[in-house]
Design a protein around this motif. Structure first.
Motif, mmCIF file in Angstrom:
data_model
loop_
_atom_site.group_PDB
_atom_site.id
_atom_site.type_symbol
_atom_site.label_atom_id
_atom_site.label_comp_id
_atom_site.label_asym_id
_atom_site.label_seq_id
_atom_site.Cartn_x
_atom_site.Cartn_y
_atom_site.Cartn_z
ATOM 1 N N PRO A 47 16.492 -20.615 4.305
ATOM 2 C CA PRO A 47 17.940 -20.571 4.044
ATOM 3 C C PRO A 47 18.475 -21.934 3.615
ATOM 4 O O PRO A 47 18.032 -22.970 4.119
ATOM 5 N N ILE A 48 19.444 -21.930 2.690
ATOM 6 C CA ILE A 48 19.973 -23.213 2.225
ATOM 7 C C ILE A 48 20.831 -23.881 3.296
ATOM 8 O O ILE A 48 21.016 -25.093 3.270
ATOM 9 N N TYR A 49 21.336 -23.085 4.245
ATOM 10 C CA TYR A 49 22.132 -23.662 5.330
ATOM 11 C C TYR A 49 21.353 -23.564 6.630
ATOM 12 O O TYR A 49 21.007 -22.474 7.081
ATOM 13 N N ALA A 50 21.051 -24.708 7.226
ATOM 14 C CA ALA A 50 20.344 -24.773 8.502
ATOM 15 C C ALA A 50 21.257 -25.452 9.510
ATOM 16 O O ALA A 50 21.334 -26.687 9.559
ATOM 17 N N PRO A 51 22.006 -24.681 10.318
ATOM 18 C CA PRO A 51 23.010 -25.270 11.215
ATOM 19 C C PRO A 51 22.430 -26.275 12.196
ATOM 20 O O PRO A 51 23.060 -27.295 12.487
ATOM 21 N N GLU A 52 21.239 -26.015 12.716
ATOM 22 C CA GLU A 52 20.646 -26.941 13.690
ATOM 23 C C GLU A 52 20.339 -28.279 13.041
ATOM 24 O O GLU A 52 20.612 -29.347 13.602
ATOM 25 N N ARG A 53 19.765 -28.235 11.836
ATOM 26 C CA ARG A 53 19.448 -29.456 11.100
ATOM 27 C C ARG A 53 20.727 -30.235 10.778
ATOM 28 O O ARG A 53 20.801 -31.448 10.957
ATOM 29 N N TRP A 238 20.595 -16.956 1.426
ATOM 30 C CA TRP A 238 21.673 -17.461 0.562
ATOM 31 C C TRP A 238 22.578 -18.456 1.289
ATOM 32 O O TRP A 238 23.394 -19.104 0.661
ATOM 33 N N GLY A 239 22.425 -18.555 2.604
ATOM 34 C CA GLY A 239 23.189 -19.525 3.382
ATOM 35 C C GLY A 239 24.309 -18.950 4.212
ATOM 36 O O GLY A 239 24.966 -19.680 4.957
#
Length: 379
Positions: A47-53, A238-239
């Protein structure tokens, strides 16, 4: 000293300009790296969005900024803006296709604003996408009978009729989904019109987004969830954030999030025209919070009135809730008519207690938003 000051200022400003050039070069370098990251994510289906990162990175940069005597809030603001641009850049790299053997996807209403977003996202993921517009029903057999996924993306008031119209053309293995902002009635109609997999989707965003990163897509299970699990995972790639919710509960929440809020904004706008202030004076005198509120009112009236009429009037429950709000408004006005300050304070504190810890959370969240809004006032 006075004669030297302009020269000193000029020299310092030249140095600032040089630093700005370095920052631009670094931004270019960062965006190039982001593009490479996007290619790797596309290849491996990350995924383009990785909240933890993102959270870990921001926390680390805040600590580093504080050690250097730089405001942690400043560096977080800068990085969040850069990341927003980065998500758009990553999207251009395309996405991994999670179901490469899927037959063609047909989006009914794919020429609409929301439909076009998903046509593009599926195409970026390598799927074959077809559009069935309002004048294409003479080709319905061609566009629907062999489809692996059919999504209905049309106005609320014709969604159920379009589902019923499409149903007879669908093969039993086809996934039938919709993008409507109400879920209970459309999901029931899909279950009746089609014997195969059924999924209710509600993208919680408008057509002006540049990326699906951090956007919310609510979904309500219909039938055979194992058949469309790949689609939910594709949306995650897709994020977007996907939120499962029962169809009836979804509609109850939308009654408050959409119908009541939009109607309140509508009434406020109507009342503004009757008070007829000079809008430029309102803007000049506005605090950031009122400017932001005024912007949200103006935003509503810059969009399609049919869409908002359909959302507000889509359910008798919406109208009943708005009438309850009207009653609450009348009760509050009685406090003004009687100058009941004690009663006002009591009601205020009851609402504060209902919000609980969220009150302070929203206070801080809105503070950050207002600071950003203030930055744009003199643009």
């Amino acid at each position: 000293m006075a004669a030297q000051l302009p020269q000193q200022l000029s020299h310092l400003r030249d140095q600032i300009d040089a630093v700005d050039q370095q920052m631009l070069a670094l931004l270019e370098q960062r965006l190039n790296l982001v593009a490479q990251v996007g290619e790797v994510k596309s290849e491996y289906g990350v995924p383009i969005y990785a909240p933890e990162r993102e959270s870990a990175m921001l926390a680390s940069r805040r600590q580093e900024a504080e050690k250097k005597g730089i405001s942690p809030d400043l560096i977080e603001d800068i990085l969040r803006r850069i990341m927003r641009e980065s998500y758009t850049s990553e999207k251009d790299s395309g996405f991994k296709c999670l179901n490469p053997d899927l037959p063609p996807i047909t989006i009914i209403g794919g020429n609409g604003q929301l439909g076009r977003i998903f046509v593009r996202m599926f195409q970026l993921s390598g799927y074959q996408v077809r559009i069935l517009g309002r004048n294409d029903w003479d080709r319905a057999t061609e566009l629907l009978s062999d489809a692996g996924l059919v999504i209905v993306s049309v106005p609320i008031n014709v969604t159920q009729s379009m589902i019923e119209k499409a149903g007879p053309y669908l093969n039993p293995d086809c996934i039938l989904a919709d993008f409507t902002s109400i879920k209970e009635a459309p999901v029931q109609t899909m279950l009746q019109a089609h014997s195969g997999p059924v999924l209710g989707l509600h993208p919680m965003f408008g057509p002006d987004i540049s990326s699906l990163a951090k956007q919310v897509v609510a979904y309500s299970d219909g039938r055979m969830p194992e058949k469309y699990q790949w689609l939910l995972e594709q949306i995650l790639i897709w994020g977007a954030k996907i939120v499962p919710i029962d169809a009836k509960e979804h509609d109850r929440n939308m009654m408050l999030i959409q119908a009541m809020r939009h109607f309140s904004t509508f009434v406020y706008g109507v009342n503004l025209t009757k008070e007829n202030p000079q809008l430029d004076q309102l803007m000049a005198l506005s605090s950031p919070i009122y400017r932001l509120e005024l912007a949200m009112v103006g935003r509503l009236f810059a969009q399609d009135p049919v869409l908002y009429a359909d959302i507000i009037m889509s359910s008798p429950n919406n109208i009943a809730a708005i009438k309850r709000f009207y009653h609450s408004f009348g009760e509050a006005i009685k406090l003004l008519d009687t100058q009941d300050k004690a009663g006002f304070i009591q009601e205020f504190k009851q609402v504060e207690q209902w919000f609980g810890d969220y009150a302070q959370h929203f206070l801080q969240e809105s503070k950050n938003m207002l600071q950003q809004a203030q930055d744009t006032v003199h643009k």
